[in-house]
Design a protein around this motif. Sequence first.
Motif, PDB file in Angstrom:
ATOM      1  N   ILE A  70      12.733  -7.436  -1.136  1.00 39.70           N
ATOM      2  CA  ILE A  70      11.614  -6.498  -1.215  1.00 39.70           C
ATOM      3  C   ILE A  70      10.335  -7.207  -1.647  1.00 39.70           C
ATOM      4  N   TYR A  71       9.265  -7.002  -0.850  1.00 39.57           N
ATOM      5  CA  TYR A  71       7.917  -7.425  -1.221  1.00 39.57           C
ATOM      6  C   TYR A  71       7.129  -6.142  -1.454  1.00 39.57           C
ATOM      7  N   ILE A  72       6.767  -5.888  -2.696  1.00 45.58           N
ATOM      8  CA  ILE A  72       6.059  -4.642  -3.032  1.00 45.58           C
ATOM      9  C   ILE A  72       4.802  -4.974  -3.816  1.00 45.58           C
ATOM     10  N   TYR A  73       3.697  -4.291  -3.482  1.00 40.19           N
ATOM     11  CA  TYR A  73       2.435  -4.581  -4.154  1.00 40.19           C
ATOM     12  C   TYR A  73       1.602  -3.299  -4.203  1.00 40.19           C
ATOM     13  N   LEU A  74       0.582  -3.338  -5.074  1.00 39.53           N
ATOM     14  CA  LEU A  74      -0.277  -2.169  -5.287  1.00 39.53           C
ATOM     15  C   LEU A  74      -1.543  -2.282  -4.448  1.00 39.53           C
ATOM     16  N   VAL A  75      -1.913  -1.211  -3.725  1.00 39.40           N
ATOM     17  CA  VAL A  75      -3.213  -1.184  -3.034  1.00 39.40           C
ATOM     18  C   VAL A  75      -4.089  -0.087  -3.601  1.00 39.40           C
ATOM     19  N   TYR A  76      -5.376  -0.279  -3.524  1.00 43.60           N
ATOM     20  CA  TYR A  76      -6.365   0.711  -3.954  1.00 43.60           C
ATOM     21  C   TYR A  76      -6.103   1.180  -5.375  1.00 43.60           C
ATOM     22  N   GLY A  77      -5.483   0.312  -6.183  1.00 44.75           N
ATOM     23  CA  GLY A  77      -5.285   0.628  -7.584  1.00 44.75           C
ATOM     24  C   GLY A  77      -4.258   1.688  -7.879  1.00 44.75           C
ATOM     25  N   MET A  78      -3.622   2.256  -6.841  1.00 38.59           N
ATOM     26  CA  MET A  78      -2.728   3.375  -7.145  1.00 38.59           C
ATOM     27  C   MET A  78      -1.544   3.576  -6.211  1.00 38.59           C
ATOM     28  N   TYR A  79      -1.465   2.870  -5.118  1.00 34.04           N
ATOM     29  CA  TYR A  79      -0.342   3.100  -4.202  1.00 34.04           C
ATOM     30  C   TYR A  79       0.495   1.848  -4.001  1.00 34.04           C
ATOM     31  N   TRP A  80       1.823   1.988  -4.153  1.00 31.01           N
ATOM     32  CA  TRP A  80       2.743   0.890  -3.862  1.00 31.01           C
ATOM     33  C   TRP A  80       3.009   0.833  -2.369  1.00 31.01           C
TER      34      TRP A  80
END
Length: 229
Positions: A70-80
């Motif tokens: 799993i590669y998981i990261y946060l975008v726009y400060g609020m969505y995984w």
Amino acid sequence: MPRNFYTRPTLVVAKDLLGKFIVRKWRGRDIVGEIVEVEAYIGPHDKASHAYKGKITPRNKAEYLIGGHIYIYLVYGMYWQFNISTSFEGKPECVLIRALEPINEKVGNPPDVGEFHKTFCHSALDAESRRKKINLDSRLCGNDIKRLYRRFHVVPNGPGKLCNYLKIDKSFYGEDMVKSGKIWLEDRGLKVKKSEIIATKRIGIDYAQEWVRVPWRFCLKNNKFVSKK
DNA sequence: GTACAGATTGAG
DNA sequence: TCAATCTGTACT
């Protein structure tokens, strides 16, 4: 699914993910969804990839793991954003899971808000209040309940909402879906015909110049849980 | 140390 | 159309 499912070429894996089922073990129950929309990201040449030009940082290094991680990261400060690595160790290729058809949730018939509040809000508010260092009682108002309700009872028809639905966040970074007891992929015998797959350009990568146009987003035709339209 | 953009979303 | 929200990265 076994390792050799994920180590095939990324575009093959991406299309083959459609119609597979994600199973997430959470609080003793299974949260299940059929994958209906994905996008492929193929570094290091793909300008939309976080691994463009072979970039490696603490944030994106999971893209380089052998397929199935799993590669998981946060975008726009609020969505995984939930990605699964593909190909072999050292190849920065992955598939973003953008939408699921929920299997064991009654979509369109969410639980009573009061019941929801009793079941979920107290623990969620505890955690959130601790994080924000604010008084628990001050948060027990209508908007907070609505906000949490949206977070916990959500239709996974977009990459951010899908992570809320599956209850996954950064703690899943680098998780191996081939071996995990918390989240894995199943083939339940559903056959997806080539003619049922639509390919389009990828969403939200307008900065990627000539790579904007490649048709690496794959959706199930006529599925109502696909994002956008 | 500091600025800034981003694989989104829901409300208006 | 807009703003919420915050981390990683690339600068000084």
